[in-house]
Each structure stands twice: as structure tokens, then as C-alpha cells.
Design a protein around this motif. Sequence first.
Motif, PDB file in Angstrom:
ATOM      1  N   ARG A  31       0.849  -1.199   0.000  1.00 54.90           N
ATOM      2  CA  ARG A  31       0.000   0.000   0.000  1.00 54.90           C
ATOM      3  C   ARG A  31       0.884   1.248   0.000  1.00 54.90           C
ATOM      4  NH1 ARG A  31      -4.291  -0.835   4.255  1.00 54.90           N
ATOM      5  NH2 ARG A  31      -5.115  -2.213   2.651  1.00 54.90           N
ATOM      6  N   ALA A  32       0.500   2.215  -0.824  1.00 55.41           N
ATOM      7  CA  ALA A  32       1.232   3.480  -0.936  1.00 55.41           C
ATOM      8  C   ALA A  32       0.233   4.592  -1.221  1.00 55.41           C
ATOM      9  CB  ALA A  32       2.260   3.385  -2.060  1.00 55.41           C
ATOM     10  N   PHE A  33       0.719   5.825  -1.204  1.00 56.71           N
ATOM     11  CA  PHE A  33      -0.140   6.955  -1.559  1.00 56.71           C
ATOM     12  C   PHE A  33       0.675   8.022  -2.266  1.00 56.71           C
ATOM     13  CE2 PHE A  33       1.065   7.361   2.915  1.00 56.71           C
ATOM     14  CZ  PHE A  33       1.756   8.562   2.903  1.00 56.71           C
ATOM     15  N   SER A  34      -0.016   8.787  -3.096  1.00 60.87           N
ATOM     16  CA  SER A  34       0.545   9.943  -3.794  1.00 60.87           C
ATOM     17  C   SER A  34      -0.369  11.126  -3.521  1.00 60.87           C
ATOM     18  CB  SER A  34       0.613   9.686  -5.305  1.00 60.87           C
ATOM     19  OG  SER A  34       1.515   8.642  -5.591  1.00 60.87           O
ATOM     20  N   ILE A  35       0.229  12.262  -3.180  1.00 63.76           N
ATOM     21  CA  ILE A  35      -0.540  13.454  -2.814  1.00 63.76           C
ATOM     22  C   ILE A  35      -0.288  14.557  -3.837  1.00 63.76           C
ATOM     23  CG2 ILE A  35      -0.944  15.188  -1.018  1.00 63.76           C
ATOM     24  CD1 ILE A  35       0.255  13.133   0.992  1.00 63.76           C
ATOM     25  N   PHE A  36      -1.373  15.219  -4.231  1.00 61.09           N
ATOM     26  CA  PHE A  36      -1.317  16.342  -5.159  1.00 61.09           C
ATOM     27  C   PHE A  36      -1.884  17.565  -4.443  1.00 61.09           C
ATOM     28  CE2 PHE A  36      -0.794  12.768  -7.777  1.00 61.09           C
ATOM     29  CZ  PHE A  36      -0.292  13.169  -9.004  1.00 61.09           C
ATOM     30  N   ILE A  37      -1.039  18.565  -4.199  1.00 64.48           N
ATOM     31  CA  ILE A  37      -1.445  19.797  -3.517  1.00 64.48           C
ATOM     32  C   ILE A  37      -1.554  20.925  -4.544  1.00 64.48           C
ATOM     33  CG2 ILE A  37      -0.795  21.543  -1.793  1.00 64.48           C
ATOM     34  CD1 ILE A  37      -1.632  18.853  -0.566  1.00 64.48           C
ATOM     35  N   PHE A  38      -2.696  21.591  -4.524  1.00 66.62           N
ATOM     36  CA  PHE A  38      -2.960  22.730  -5.405  1.00 66.62           C
ATOM     37  C   PHE A  38      -3.037  23.998  -4.570  1.00 66.62           C
ATOM     38  CE2 PHE A  38      -4.683  19.006  -7.469  1.00 66.62           C
ATOM     39  CZ  PHE A  38      -4.309  19.165  -8.801  1.00 66.62           C
ATOM     40  N   ASP A  39      -2.714  25.136  -5.199  1.00 65.41           N
ATOM     41  CA  ASP A  39      -2.932  26.423  -4.543  1.00 65.41           C
ATOM     42  C   ASP A  39      -4.243  27.023  -5.059  1.00 65.41           C
ATOM     43  OD1 ASP A  39      -2.371  27.590  -7.044  1.00 65.41           O
ATOM     44  OD2 ASP A  39      -0.429  28.396  -6.431  1.00 65.41           O
ATOM     45  N   ASN A  40      -4.630  28.175  -4.539  1.00 63.68           N
ATOM     46  CA  ASN A  40      -5.897  28.807  -4.943  1.00 63.68           C
ATOM     47  C   ASN A  40      -5.914  29.249  -6.404  1.00 63.68           C
ATOM     48  OD1 ASN A  40      -7.548  28.504  -2.715  1.00 63.68           O
ATOM     49  ND2 ASN A  40      -6.740  30.326  -1.704  1.00 63.68           N
ATOM     50  N   LYS A  41      -4.746  29.362  -7.025  1.00 62.71           N
ATOM     51  CA  LYS A  41      -4.674  29.721  -8.446  1.00 62.71           C
ATOM     52  C   LYS A  41      -4.795  28.482  -9.338  1.00 62.71           C
ATOM     53  CE  LYS A  41      -1.655  33.617  -7.464  1.00 62.71           C
ATOM     54  NZ  LYS A  41      -0.280  34.096  -7.530  1.00 62.71           N
ATOM     55  N   GLY A  42      -4.839  27.301  -8.717  1.00 62.34           N
ATOM     56  CA  GLY A  42      -4.950  26.062  -9.481  1.00 62.34           C
ATOM     57  C   GLY A  42      -3.626  25.426  -9.838  1.00 62.34           C
ATOM     58  N   ASN A  43      -2.515  25.997  -9.361  1.00 60.26           N
ATOM     59  CA  ASN A  43      -1.203  25.418  -9.643  1.00 60.26           C
ATOM     60  C   ASN A  43      -0.952  24.198  -8.776  1.00 60.26           C
ATOM     61  OD1 ASN A  43      -0.313  27.387 -11.582  1.00 60.26           O
ATOM     62  ND2 ASN A  43      -0.186  28.811  -9.873  1.00 60.26           N
ATOM     63  N   LEU A  44      -0.176  23.268  -9.301  1.00 62.46           N
ATOM     64  CA  LEU A  44       0.163  22.033  -8.608  1.00 62.46           C
ATOM     65  C   LEU A  44       1.578  22.121  -8.054  1.00 62.46           C
ATOM     66  CD1 LEU A  44      -0.329  19.019  -7.887  1.00 62.46           C
ATOM     67  CD2 LEU A  44       0.505  18.470 -10.189  1.00 62.46           C
TER      68      LEU A  44
END
Length: 175
Positions: A31-44
Amino acid sequence: MDEILVLVDKYDNPIGSAGKNDIHQKGMLHRAFSIFIFDNKGNLLLQKRAATKYHSAGLWTNSCCGHPRVGEALEAAACRRLGEEMGLDCPLKKVSSFIYHAILPNDLIEYDHVFIGRFDKGPIINPDEVSDYKWVNPLKLSELINNDPDVYTVWFKKIIDGLSYQDIEEWQRLI
């Protein structure tokens, strides 16, 4: 000290446990995970893995990734790791999961759970885990990866390859 991780079957049912190094060296499904964080402008938020990592060192990837430990809830593990790697604390939402297999110096096979979140400040990176970071327009990711595929991790490329413009818009609506 080697972390003890969760071995799973192809349906993500726990079937045992083993040390992280052993799991990665022997190519055991875990089991693993990948996280995607965005800012309020929609950038990753992307991170560049530290040069000292034993696999995929120095490659660009999603905001954070890791593994839950035995007895640790998946979302709690994702939040823990996001703090350890990037110094971030924000709510996360699971959006998908998939199995991927990569031929690296050792086989790597993971049941990867994908989480998204929003954070508007810069990270405080852990230099043992991350050497750099940048914010990118997610609609340009396919172009960036196609122009220089060897600088991105295998799992990140698989996730991005499976996403459409509508998927990214939906993710941003969810957070």
C-alpha cells in the motif's frame, strides 16, 4: 530503522507486512499513496526528490508520496508524510487508486491511493526527502513530461497520463 509496511493483494486487502527495504528490493505489492497539492490559483506543487533517495533520486514528482505503516489509517499516514516531507498541514481527499509496476534498479509494485489537497503557502521542505519544489500549471504537465520524460518519477507519469483536463478540473472542485 526499517519501517514496517502493509502488503496487499490486487484488491488492496491486507495480507501481511514486511520491512520497507525488503518490500522494495523484492518487488512485493504494498500500500502506498501519492498526494497532489494545489494552490488557490490552481497550480500544482511538485517536488524534486532528494539525491540521497534509494530509488528515483533527483526526479520530479507529485507533491508528496509515502506508505502507511502497519495499523496506521491511510489518510492519517498521508497527512503525516505531507508534514514530514513538505511541512504542510491541510485536509486531504482521496480521489482514486490504482496498481502500478515499475522496473527500477529493483522491481517496484504499489497499490497507490491518490489524495488531493489545497495549500497556499510555500512548503518547508525536509532536505533529507526533497531537494527542490515548484508550482506548475497542471494543464501543462503532459507537455512538460513529454518534453523531458526522464526527469519525472514513473508513478507520477502514470497518474498524469491517466488524467484528462476534466479530471483536473473535477479535482480542483473537490478541494
